[in-house]
Design a protein around this motif. Structure first.
Motif, PDB file in Angstrom:
ATOM      1  N   LEU A 109      47.106  58.795  59.330  1.00  0.00           N
ATOM      2  CA  LEU A 109      48.174  58.409  58.407  1.00  0.00           C
ATOM      3  C   LEU A 109      47.652  58.332  56.984  1.00  0.00           C
ATOM      4  N   GLN A 110      48.575  58.444  56.041  1.00  0.00           N
ATOM      5  CA  GLN A 110      48.210  58.301  54.631  1.00  0.00           C
ATOM      6  C   GLN A 110      47.636  56.905  54.393  1.00  0.00           C
ATOM      7  N   GLY A 111      46.561  56.851  53.646  1.00  0.00           N
ATOM      8  CA  GLY A 111      45.969  55.560  53.328  1.00  0.00           C
ATOM      9  C   GLY A 111      44.978  55.061  54.360  1.00  0.00           C
ATOM     10  N   SER A 112      44.818  55.820  55.438  1.00  0.00           N
ATOM     11  CA  SER A 112      43.879  55.383  56.480  1.00  0.00           C
ATOM     12  C   SER A 112      42.429  55.584  56.031  1.00  0.00           C
ATOM     13  N   GLY A 113      42.236  56.412  55.004  1.00  0.00           N
ATOM     14  CA  GLY A 113      40.886  56.708  54.529  1.00  0.00           C
ATOM     15  C   GLY A 113      40.449  58.103  54.949  1.00  0.00           C
ATOM     16  N   LYS A 114      41.405  58.955  55.250  1.00  0.00           N
ATOM     17  CA  LYS A 114      41.114  60.276  55.813  1.00  0.00           C
ATOM     18  C   LYS A 114      40.324  61.174  54.849  1.00  0.00           C
ATOM     19  N   THR A 115      40.774  61.238  53.601  1.00  0.00           N
ATOM     20  CA  THR A 115      40.089  62.124  52.654  1.00  0.00           C
ATOM     21  C   THR A 115      38.679  61.617  52.343  1.00  0.00           C
ATOM     22  N   THR A 116      38.572  60.317  52.140  1.00  0.00           N
ATOM     23  CA  THR A 116      37.246  59.731  51.896  1.00  0.00           C
ATOM     24  C   THR A 116      36.334  59.986  53.096  1.00  0.00           C
ATOM     25  N   LYS A 120      32.747  61.780  53.524  1.00  0.00           N
ATOM     26  CA  LYS A 120      31.615  61.044  54.110  1.00  0.00           C
ATOM     27  C   LYS A 120      30.989  61.843  55.248  1.00  0.00           C
ATOM     28  N   GLN A 148      41.586  65.378  44.758  1.00  0.00           N
ATOM     29  CA  GLN A 148      40.710  64.272  45.179  1.00  0.00           C
ATOM     30  C   GLN A 148      39.554  64.810  46.026  1.00  0.00           C
ATOM     31  N   ARG A 250      37.347  50.864  57.293  1.00  0.00           N
ATOM     32  CA  ARG A 250      37.457  49.481  56.803  1.00  0.00           C
ATOM     33  C   ARG A 250      36.851  48.466  57.761  1.00  0.00           C
ATOM     34  N   ASP A 252      34.173  47.250  57.275  1.00  0.00           N
ATOM     35  CA  ASP A 252      33.441  46.333  56.392  1.00  0.00           C
ATOM     36  C   ASP A 252      34.323  45.132  56.071  1.00  0.00           C
ATOM     37  N   GLY A 275      33.774  53.436  59.350  1.00  0.00           N
ATOM     38  CA  GLY A 275      33.660  53.417  57.893  1.00  0.00           C
ATOM     39  C   GLY A 275      33.337  51.999  57.467  1.00  0.00           C
ATOM     40  N   LEU A 276      32.308  51.864  56.621  1.00  0.00           N
ATOM     41  CA  LEU A 276      31.853  50.525  56.258  1.00  0.00           C
ATOM     42  C   LEU A 276      31.891  50.286  54.753  1.00  0.00           C
ATOM     43  N   GLY A 277      32.804  50.975  54.065  1.00  0.00           N
ATOM     44  CA  GLY A 277      32.925  50.744  52.628  1.00  0.00           C
ATOM     45  C   GLY A 277      33.466  51.971  51.935  1.00  0.00           C
ATOM     46  N   GLU A 278      33.662  51.831  50.616  1.00  0.00           N
ATOM     47  CA  GLU A 278      34.245  52.934  49.858  1.00  0.00           C
ATOM     48  C   GLU A 278      33.214  53.981  49.463  1.00  0.00           C
TER      49      GLU A 278
HETATM   50  P1  GDP Z   1      43.917  58.927  52.844  1.00  0.00           P
HETATM   51  O1  GDP Z   1      45.270  58.760  52.230  1.00  0.00           O
HETATM   52  O2  GDP Z   1      43.960  58.624  54.315  1.00  0.00           O
HETATM   53  O3  GDP Z   1      43.271  60.235  52.553  1.00  0.00           O
HETATM   54  O4  GDP Z   1      43.009  57.759  52.252  1.00  0.00           O
HETATM   55  P2  GDP Z   1      41.855  57.812  51.157  1.00  0.00           P
HETATM   56  O5  GDP Z   1      40.674  58.552  51.675  1.00  0.00           O
HETATM   57  O6  GDP Z   1      42.407  58.233  49.858  1.00  0.00           O
HETATM   58  O7  GDP Z   1      41.429  56.275  51.135  1.00  0.00           O
HETATM   59  C1  GDP Z   1      42.298  55.233  50.715  1.00  0.00           C
HETATM   60  C2  GDP Z   1      41.453  54.092  50.154  1.00  0.00           C
HETATM   61  O8  GDP Z   1      40.689  53.503  51.209  1.00  0.00           O
HETATM   62  C3  GDP Z   1      40.447  54.543  49.115  1.00  0.00           C
HETATM   63  O9  GDP Z   1      40.436  53.594  48.066  1.00  0.00           O
HETATM   64  C4  GDP Z   1      39.118  54.530  49.863  1.00  0.00           C
HETATM   65  O10 GDP Z   1      38.029  54.303  49.015  1.00  0.00           O
HETATM   66  C5  GDP Z   1      39.329  53.387  50.822  1.00  0.00           C
HETATM   67  N1  GDP Z   1      38.475  53.476  52.022  1.00  0.00           N
HETATM   68  C6  GDP Z   1      38.313  54.522  52.858  1.00  0.00           C
HETATM   69  N2  GDP Z   1      37.458  54.219  53.876  1.00  0.00           N
HETATM   70  C7  GDP Z   1      37.065  52.935  53.649  1.00  0.00           C
HETATM   71  C8  GDP Z   1      36.191  52.023  54.372  1.00  0.00           C
HETATM   72  O11 GDP Z   1      35.586  52.334  55.415  1.00  0.00           O
HETATM   73  N3  GDP Z   1      36.073  50.782  53.838  1.00  0.00           N
HETATM   74  C9  GDP Z   1      36.710  50.400  52.692  1.00  0.00           C
HETATM   75  N4  GDP Z   1      36.521  49.163  52.258  1.00  0.00           N
HETATM   76  N5  GDP Z   1      37.554  51.215  52.025  1.00  0.00           N
HETATM   77  C10 GDP Z   1      37.724  52.467  52.492  1.00  0.00           C
END
Ligand code: GDP
Length: 297
Positions: A109-116, A120, A148, A250, A252, A275-278
């Motif tokens: 889902l959006q915001g799950s941290g997929k792109t980050t 990684k 991004q 998240r 962390d 995932g343990l941080g940004e």
């Molecule tokens: P996407 O919409 O699923 O692609 O989400 P993004 O990759 O843009 O991530 C959304 C936010 O979550 C960003 O600010 C990331 O830095 C943050 N984020 C992603 N993974 C983690 C994590 O493991 N821990 C923390 N604290 N933040 C995370």
């Protein structure tokens, strides 16, 4: 905040008659505390109930050893059972990416941290396994998502597929495949579009991409802090798309890790990474021991 389970169980056993072996009654009383601890750690009720039932038989009749207290003994039984349930594979970080170029599909889902997490993972494969990685964003709904990923690629020194405006996700996936083959890449990671909720468009798009890319791994990225929701999302994605592993982000945060147990118990899918941080190196292989410790508090 939470009373440690060991301390809680010592209290329980102090009130019980000490015998040579754990009696059914002792175990039952203790497991009530275990169930509360699991629920406080955000394990879903049915999973907590089944889990407790399974260890009840295991614990009953076990001889109480002199070196540890009955409370510690039950904690150890629970701890070992948690690890058994959480462990999806011996080496969760070992992805099936031989036979280059190997496609990896990232869904969530959006915001799950997929792109980050895509970045990684690319960084990890490059640095730890010496792989040549190509990343491609298939998120045509949000142009900023493509940029991004491109920016992240520059930061970690990993190539991204050039952005061509107006292409649909399936066309981008095909182009990524061609580029990965021609460019001699070992792996190419496809970052699909996310939505706030699972809807038919999202699933149809991911399924169409899956059919052309034939991914070696389909990794679902879910927010580890969303507890039961994360499990529902995983069940639905697995039913509709088929996933080979889960990445919990998240972790962390101050969640107690119960989602990991529910995830394994309900979907049966292995958790590969957390995932343990940004920061872009904040991705670690899933370690059941660490999560078990966190659940028990
Ligand atoms: P996407 O919409 O699923 O692609 O989400 P993004 O990759 O843009 O991530 C959304 C936010 O979550 C960003 O600010 C990331 O830095 C943050 N984020 C992603 N993974 C983690 C994590 O493991 N821990 C923390 N604290 N933040 C995370």
């Amino acid at each position: 905040m939470f009373e440690n389970l060991s301390e809680r169980l010592s209290g329980v056993f102090d009130r019980l008659t000490k015998q040579g072996a754990l009696s059914e009654e002792d175990v039952k009383t203790a497991l009530r505390e275990v169930r509360v601890a699991l629920l406080e750690a955000d394990v879903s009720l049915p999973v907590a109930r089944d889990f407790v039932k399974a260890i009840q038989q295991k614990a009953t009749g076990q001889a109480v050893t002199k070196s540890i207290t009955p409370g510690q003994q039950v904690v150890k039984i629970v701890h070992d059972a948690l690890i058994d349930t959480l462990r999806g594979s011996d080496d969760p970080g070992a992805l099936r990416i031989d036979n280059p170029p190997a496609p990896i599909l990232m869904v969530g889902l959006q915001g799950s941290g997929k792109t980050t997490t895509t970045a990684k993972l690319a960084k990890r494969l490059k640095e730890r396994e010496g792989k040549r990685v190509l990343m491609a964003s298939l998120d045509v709904n949000r142009p900023a998502a493509m940029e991004q990923l491109q920016i992240l690629g520059t930061q970690i020194g990993v190539d991204t597929l050039p952005i061509v405006k107006g292409e649909d996700p399936v066309t981008i996936a095909k182009r990524a495949k061609t580029q990965a083959a021609m460019g001699g890449y070992d792996v190419y990671i496809l970052d699909t579009a996310g939505r706030l909720h699972i809807d038919t468009d999202l699933i149809a798009q991911a399924a169409a991409v899956r059919d052309v890319a034939k991914p070696r791994e389909t990794l679902l990225v879910v927010d580890g802090l969303t507890g039961q929701d994360a499990v529902n999302v995983a069940t639905e994605f697995d039913d509709k798309i088929g996933v080979t592993g889960v990445i919990l982000t998240r972790m962390d945060g101050d969640g107690r890790g119960g989602a990991a147990l529910s995830m394994r118990a309900v979907t049966g899918k292995p958790i590969r990474f957390v995932g343990l941080g940004e920061k872009l190196d904040a991705l670690e292989t899933f370690e059941p021991e660490r999560i078990a410790g966190r659940i028990l508090g």
